[in-house]
Write a protein that holds these residues in place. Structure first.
Motif, PDB file in Angstrom:
ATOM      1  N   ALA A 129       0.834  -1.211   0.000  1.00  0.00           N
ATOM      2  CA  ALA A 129       0.000   0.000   0.000  1.00  0.00           C
ATOM      3  C   ALA A 129       0.862   1.251   0.000  1.00  0.00           C
ATOM      4  O   ALA A 129       0.520   2.256  -0.644  1.00  0.00           O
ATOM      5  N   GLY A 130       2.000   1.200   0.707  1.00  0.00           N
ATOM      6  CA  GLY A 130       2.880   2.362   0.761  1.00  0.00           C
ATOM      7  C   GLY A 130       3.518   2.661  -0.579  1.00  0.00           C
ATOM      8  O   GLY A 130       3.559   3.813  -1.025  1.00  0.00           O
ATOM      9  N   LEU A 131       4.030   1.613  -1.265  1.00  0.00           N
ATOM     10  CA  LEU A 131       4.644   1.818  -2.565  1.00  0.00           C
ATOM     11  C   LEU A 131       3.604   2.252  -3.591  1.00  0.00           C
ATOM     12  O   LEU A 131       3.849   3.174  -4.386  1.00  0.00           O
ATOM     13  N   ALA A 132       2.443   1.617  -3.570  1.00  0.00           N
ATOM     14  CA  ALA A 132       1.380   2.014  -4.498  1.00  0.00           C
ATOM     15  C   ALA A 132       0.972   3.462  -4.252  1.00  0.00           C
ATOM     16  O   ALA A 132       0.767   4.237  -5.200  1.00  0.00           O
ATOM     17  N   GLY A 133       0.875   3.836  -2.983  1.00  0.00           N
ATOM     18  CA  GLY A 133       0.520   5.218  -2.652  1.00  0.00           C
ATOM     19  C   GLY A 133       1.539   6.209  -3.174  1.00  0.00           C
ATOM     20  O   GLY A 133       1.180   7.275  -3.708  1.00  0.00           O
ATOM     21  N   VAL A 139       2.300  10.487  -9.690  1.00  0.00           N
ATOM     22  CA  VAL A 139       1.517  10.786 -10.890  1.00  0.00           C
ATOM     23  C   VAL A 139       0.576  11.960 -10.637  1.00  0.00           C
ATOM     24  O   VAL A 139       0.452  12.882 -11.461  1.00  0.00           O
ATOM     25  N   ALA A 140      -0.083  11.953  -9.470  1.00  0.00           N
ATOM     26  CA  ALA A 140      -1.055  12.994  -9.139  1.00  0.00           C
ATOM     27  C   ALA A 140      -0.408  14.367  -8.977  1.00  0.00           C
ATOM     28  O   ALA A 140      -1.065  15.393  -9.153  1.00  0.00           O
ATOM     29  N   ALA A 173      -0.754   0.113  -9.760  1.00  0.00           N
ATOM     30  CA  ALA A 173       0.054   1.316  -9.522  1.00  0.00           C
ATOM     31  C   ALA A 173       1.194   1.406 -10.532  1.00  0.00           C
ATOM     32  O   ALA A 173       1.514   2.497 -11.027  1.00  0.00           O
ATOM     33  N   PHE A 174       1.826   0.260 -10.848  1.00  0.00           N
ATOM     34  CA  PHE A 174       2.895   0.249 -11.851  1.00  0.00           C
ATOM     35  C   PHE A 174       2.355   0.689 -13.218  1.00  0.00           C
ATOM     36  O   PHE A 174       3.003   1.450 -13.942  1.00  0.00           O
ATOM     37  N   TYR A 177       1.712   4.446 -13.172  1.00  0.00           N
ATOM     38  CA  TYR A 177       2.954   5.218 -13.245  1.00  0.00           C
ATOM     39  C   TYR A 177       3.597   5.112 -14.628  1.00  0.00           C
ATOM     40  O   TYR A 177       4.282   6.027 -15.082  1.00  0.00           O
ATOM     41  N   GLY A 178       3.382   3.955 -15.278  1.00  0.00           N
ATOM     42  CA  GLY A 178       3.981   3.746 -16.584  1.00  0.00           C
ATOM     43  C   GLY A 178       5.250   2.912 -16.548  1.00  0.00           C
ATOM     44  O   GLY A 178       6.093   3.009 -17.449  1.00  0.00           O
ATOM     45  N   MET A 179       5.388   2.062 -15.516  1.00  0.00           N
ATOM     46  CA  MET A 179       6.570   1.207 -15.438  1.00  0.00           C
ATOM     47  C   MET A 179       6.626   0.273 -16.645  1.00  0.00           C
ATOM     48  O   MET A 179       5.621  -0.275 -17.075  1.00  0.00           O
TER      49      MET A 179
END
Length: 651
Positions: A129-133, A139-140, A173-174, A177-179
């Motif tokens: 959750a922390g990394l996704a946040g 991005v935001a 989340a990746f 972000y566009g990973m």
């Protein structure tokens, strides 16, 4: 006429010989493509300059605002310089406390002009959750952030098993972000493909990571093949969070360079290595600039006739106090720190620059705790802080702490002389997040038998040379070990001490209360793996019941987790004010060794064999069995040879 024609031929010959534009070889040399690369890794949230100790001197190092000044100068000379980061950009200072909500590290990398980064193991410290946040917050923000590449996540295996909610959260989340496995950039007339990998040891150091990863060499080879088939590029670069080692068999990035020779350059993170000169493996260069943004790596390469790249220059540029800070960058960092004060430190009643204690003691460095296997006063101070805080936070009928443990892997910096602030303390012990979702590893309370406590000492003495992050620093327990003795039987004495330093013998069957941080509890399994299951301990509750979920052992006060860093801050603040100025003073007793870990350097036969333990008999039995098997094999070979000789003689 002949004379004029001869003069014409002479002029033509001289022109062909000396005009570079008409000389084929000279043209090839002058037209060689060139690439300038600036690189970072393991910056660990060190956006601000910081006071630390290096080579026995108090020095102020690093800082993104100073680095911005340097990058602006370099970019002024070459706007096409490529800027790369090899992961672990988070976790190491107070700035990390807003990692999951504001992504300050990614945003500041973007402000520096960083083109590409990858993930390190500490990006997983705040769990999925922390990394996704953090990725979603980056991005935001709508601010420039680096591209992110990582090619060896094993999505195929995870999807075959069915993605867990945490795995799906990260995948989303990746994607947001566009990973990608790799990205292609154009700098001037050079097209560069950049891929990323996450190493085996990185995964071992990320106990909260829910992802599965493929072998870096296998995944990188497939990715390079894809790049060659789909892209037209001049250079292939890998940002790797795998690292190098003096032991080449454990040097993951050197193994990667051997396995995938098409890679031209590897930016090597994870091991915090400072390479004063690149490692050259075949045609692949491996570079590292050290941790905490102390240096900016800078190199120039040019392409040869075969299409490979050669290093023309290489420099690690120190980020020192003398460099001026870029005003805009520092303003951005200051605004982030204000948010840290308001949203995090206020909950503990602190501010970042609050002075907790004054120090005149020369403390060992965090690197010393890794590199030199002996007692270190920094480890002793931190362990004392854990024991003090827990004992003073609980009621009088609670079982007092018998032993407090600090592993070297959790200590990130030291204390210089002068004033020690809240920020200094957090920087020294900054990692993790609790079950409460609040940054900072909490302290846990477990019970071990006396026999297991002795095993803990043996883990330190025998295993930590193979796993330096498992070196232990103790309060309440002293032991002596001889590094020359048989492995798993190096400890020759182990006992408890009270606050007066008096000795108490350890009873093997009795339960003792141990206090450490959550990460230490999570890593117990790794120690078991390193020792192949021979050394293991089972954390227990006070009644002897095994602890299945280590988070059930978290210590709370008034319903709140006791964070490890806050325990250290509280201890320093509570020390005696010996000079009457209203500020605590570090006791001078920390300036000398206290006998907590005594190294007994002896090769005398009597010292090598005294006090054998059960591991000695196990290892001795295995060796004896091996010798017997070898002798039997030799006898069998001799017997067979004699039969052959007899047959030949009869023939």
């Amino acid at each position: 006429m002949k004379k004029r024609f001869s003069q014409f031929l002479l002029c033509l010959l001289l022109t062909l010989l000396f005009c570079p534009s008409l000389h084929p070889e000279a043209a090839s040399e002058n037209d060689r493509k060139q690439m300038d690369v600036l690189f970072l890794h393991d910056t660990h949230s060190h956006l601000n300059s910081f006071l630390t100790v290096e080579d026995g001197q108090d020095v102020t190092l690093g800082g993104f605002a100073k680095m911005q000044t340097l990058i602006n100068r370099i970019k002024g000379e070459n706007p096409d310089a490529l800027i790369l980061d090899a992961g672990d950009f988070s976790m190491g200072t107070l700035v990390q406390t807003i990692f999951h909500t504001d992504a300050p590290e990614l945003r500041m990398l973007g402000a520096l002009g960083c083109d590409v980064t990858t993930l390190g193991n500490h990006e997983f410290d705040y769990r999925s959750a922390g990394l996704a946040g953090a990725l979603n917050a980056a991005v935001a923000s709508k601010e420039p952030v680096p591209a992110m590449v990582l090619c060896n996540i094993d999505w195929e295996s995870m999807e075959a098993d069915g993605l867990t909610p945490d795995q799906q959260l990260l995948k989303d989340a990746f994607t947001s972000y566009g990973m990608q496995d790799y990205t292609v950039l154009t700098k001037g007339d050079v097209r560069i493909a950049v891929l990323g990998v996450f190493g085996e040891d990185s995964l071992a150091c990320a106990p909260t990571c829910v992802l599965k990863f493929r072998d870096i060499s296998e995944a990188a080879a497939e990715t390079v093949k894809e790049i060659r088939e789909k892209e037209t590029v001049d250079m292939i670069v890998c940002v790797s969070h795998s690292g190098t080692s003096e032991d080449e068999s454990k040097s993951e990035d050197e193994q990667l360079a051997k396995a995938v020779p098409e890679i031209d350059l590897i930016i090597s993170g994870h091991t915090h290595t400072t390479l004063s000169q690149p490692i050259l493996q075949g045609n692949t260069y491996i570079v590292s600039c050290g941790s905490y943004a102390r240096n900016l790596g800078s190199l120039s390469m040019s392409q040869n006739r075969e299409g490979r790249w050669e290093m023309d220059s290489y420099e690690l540029i120190p980020i020192t106090e003398e460099l001026p800070s870029d005003e805009a960058a520092q303003e951005k960092i200051d605004s982030l720190m204000e948010k840290v004060n308001l949203t995090y430190l206020s909950g503990f009643g602190y501010t970042a620059d609050q002075v907790l204690a004054q120090n005149t003691v020369d403390f060992s460095t965090s690197d010393d705790l890794y590199d030199t296997h002996t007692e270190h006063n920094l480890g002793s101070l931190l362990a004392d802080a854990f024991a003090y805080t827990v004992n003073h936070a609980e009621t009088s009928d609670s079982h007092p702490v018998d032993v407090a443990i600090v592993p070297s892997g959790c200590v990130r910096d030291t204390f210089a002389t002068g004033e020690i602030t809240v920020e200094d303390v957090f920087n020294a012990y900054s990692l993790g997040i609790g079950a409460d979702g609040i940054p900072g590893y909490p302290l846990i309370s477990i019970y071990l038998t006396g026999a297991e406590l002795k095993t803990g000492a043996e883990i330190d003495a025998s295993v930590s040379d193979f796993m330096p992050s498992a070196r232990l620093y103790l309060s309440g327990c002293n032991f002596t070990f001889n590094p020359h003795r048989l492995i798993l039987n190096k400890v020759t004495d182990c006992y408890l001490t009270d606050e007066n330093g008096d000795r108490t013998e350890i009873e093997d069957d009795r339960l003792y209360r141990i206090v450490c941080d959550l990460y230490s509890g999570q890593m117990l399994g790794a120690v078991t793996d390193v020792s192949y299951g021979i050394l293991s301990v089972q954390p227990k509750f006070e009644d002897g019941t095994p602890i299945e979920n280590i988070e059930d052992a978290i210590i709370t006060e008034d319903g709140r987790e006791i964070k490890a860093w806050a325990a250290i801050a509280g201890y320093l603040d509570a020390l005696e004010d010996t000079d009457g100025d209203g500020i605590s003073n570090i006791p001078s007793s920390y300036a000398a060794a206290q006998g907590r870990k005594v190294v007994e350097e002896s090769k005398k036969l009597g010292d090598l064999v005294k006090n054998p333990n059960r591991f000695t008999f196990i290892i001795g039995g295995v060796l004896l069995a091996a010798i017997i098997l070898l002798l039997l094999l030799i006898l069998l070979i001799i017997k067979m040879a004699r039969k052959i000789v007899r047959k030949l003689s009869k023939g």
